[in-house]
Design a protein around this motif. Structure first.
Motif, mmCIF file in Angstrom:
data_model
loop_
_atom_site.group_PDB
_atom_site.id
_atom_site.type_symbol
_atom_site.label_atom_id
_atom_site.label_comp_id
_atom_site.label_asym_id
_atom_site.label_seq_id
_atom_site.Cartn_x
_atom_site.Cartn_y
_atom_site.Cartn_z
ATOM 1 N N SER A 213 42.595 46.758 18.376
ATOM 2 C CA SER A 213 41.428 47.222 17.623
ATOM 3 C C SER A 213 40.624 48.243 18.420
ATOM 4 O O SER A 213 40.114 49.231 17.874
ATOM 5 N N LEU B 77 45.154 36.792 20.175
ATOM 6 C CA LEU B 77 43.766 37.251 20.061
ATOM 7 C C LEU B 77 43.480 38.413 21.010
ATOM 8 O O LEU B 77 42.799 39.381 20.636
ATOM 9 N N LYS C 40 35.599 35.255 18.341
ATOM 10 C CA LYS C 40 36.984 34.776 18.267
ATOM 11 C C LYS C 40 37.262 33.764 19.374
ATOM 12 O O LYS C 40 37.962 32.763 19.159
ATOM 13 N N HIS D 31 35.422 40.062 13.354
ATOM 14 C CA HIS D 31 34.674 39.357 14.391
ATOM 15 C C HIS D 31 34.708 40.083 15.744
ATOM 16 O O HIS D 31 35.571 40.916 16.010
ATOM 17 N N THR D 32 33.740 39.716 16.583
ATOM 18 C CA THR D 32 33.695 40.220 17.956
ATOM 19 C C THR D 32 34.621 39.349 18.808
ATOM 20 O O THR D 32 35.022 38.247 18.403
ATOM 21 N N TRP D 33 34.919 39.818 20.020
ATOM 22 C CA TRP D 33 35.829 39.054 20.871
ATOM 23 C C TRP D 33 35.239 37.693 21.226
ATOM 24 O O TRP D 33 35.961 36.699 21.314
ATOM 25 N N THR E 42 42.532 42.195 19.769
ATOM 26 C CA THR E 42 41.274 42.810 20.205
ATOM 27 C C THR E 42 41.537 44.133 20.918
ATOM 28 O O THR E 42 40.817 45.120 20.704
ATOM 29 N N ALA F 270 42.238 38.939 14.513
ATOM 30 C CA ALA F 270 41.982 39.469 15.857
ATOM 31 C C ALA F 270 41.785 40.978 15.835
ATOM 32 O O ALA F 270 40.985 41.521 16.604
#
Length: 345
Positions: free
Chosen positions: A71, A64, A312, A307-309, A68, A303
């Motif tokens: 990204s 994850l 997650k 979604h946002t961190w 993130t 990941a």
């Protein structure tokens, strides 16, 4: 007088011999107790995951975190428009095939994730001798599946009304944003706040908006893959299919003593099968590992692209909440262990 002295000397000699014979067992017992205490200190505490389990658990936050970070640093991903309400990149401008919600892996695997997890578990449980060797083993494996499935159901499907994910979204200020043209006065669609679940909101042509959306994908993929790793992994360790590894689990016995998990192994006939079929994972085990691999791959895609961190992170923590009571708690609560057992034992 001579007889008295002789008798006194003999008495002293007997006392010394008695003292010597008494001291030897005490010294031996003390050494044995010290060795036992040292052995207990070297054992993994039953309240915590083993070293092997910890290594496996670390994979999830690592995946994850990497996704993130990727990204945030990827120019292509950062340049792609992202719809935070729909939790997806704009389909026509998605930076990757996996950034589209209609990709086949998402549609055919993740959206039906628990069916795949269950199919993999059943394929392993009904074909591997380590599970089928005794009825109690198979029954307890089924109970563990039921417990984990129950947690998945409460979080994502229904919890005496809306699922926990939907309840969390509403409690954090979320609601269903419905276009004015879709609102039917006097009907169940009369107000945006009347929709208690994401499914009902979507059916009315609305969208969840404003609340904290726990990542259902992360929750499902972590919970399902860990469930399979536990059920298949510990069997592989105990039958020797996973070479170079030993069972590090410890359990608390009824008298409070901490011992290796092997002491609770059933002694039924056929328990210690040494055939080749017993010492390999078989087709069912291999199928389960393929499903675990797909879970990890789609976890990475989630990941990176969805979604946002924090969403997650809460998905990960929600999965962990369901893992501990089924796979760690029974190790130090004998009564619970008698019901659900331990994988591979």
């Amino acid at each position: 007088m001579a007889d008295t002295n002789t008798s006194s000397l003999r008495s002293r000699s007997d006392n010394k011999m008695a003292a010597t014979s008494t001291n030897v067992p005490e010294s031996s017992s003390s050494a044995s107790s010290t060795q036992s205490t040292a052995a207990n200190k070297r054992r993994n505490p039953p309240h915590f995951p083993t070293a092997l389990e910890t290594l496996a658990l670390v994979i999830y936050p690592t995946v994850l975190a990497f996704g993130t970070l990727f990204s945030a640093l990827s120019p292509q991903t950062r340049a792609s428009p992202y719809d935070s309400t729909g939790q997806s990149h704009v389909q026509a401008l998605a930076p990757s095939y996996f950034a589209r919600k209609d990709n086949l892996f998402n549609v055919l695997f993740v959206k039906r994730g628990w069916a795949w997890i269950t199919a993999a578990f059943v394929a392993f449980a009904v074909t591997h001798p380590a599970v089928t060797s005794t009825p109690s083993r198979a029954a307890r494996a089924g109970l563990r599946w039921a417990a984990v499935t129950g947690w998945w159901f409460l979080v994502t499907q229904w919890c005496f009304g809306p699922a926990l994910i939907d309840r969390g979204f509403r409690l954090t200020g979320g609601q269903c944003a419905v276009a004015e043209s879709n609102v039917v006065q006097g009907d169940k669609h009369a107000g945006a706040r009347d929709f208690a679940t994401a499914v009902a909101c979507k059916a009315a042509g609305g969208r969840w908006s404003g609340g904290h959306d726990i990542s259902g994908h992360v929750f499902l993929l972590v919970l399902g893959s860990w469930f399979l790793l536990q059920e298949v992994g510990w069997v592989a360790v105990r039958v020797g299919a996973l070479t170079g590894r030993r069972d590090e689990r410890t359990v608390v016995m009824g008298d409070g003593a901490v011992k290796g998990a092997g002491v609770v192994a059933e002694k039924s006939e056929g328990q210690e099968d040494t055939t080749d079929a017993h010492r390999t994972l078989g087709l069912g085990g291999r199928f389960a590992l393929v499903v675990v691999g797909l879970c990890l791959w789609m976890l990475l895609m989630t990941a990176i692209y969805f979604h946002t961190w924090f969403e997650k992170f809460t998905g990960l923590m929600t999965a962990f909440v369901g893992i501990y009571p089924v796979y760690i708690l029974p190790r130090w609560i004998p009564a619970l262990r008698d019901i659900v057992g331990l994988p591979g034992i």
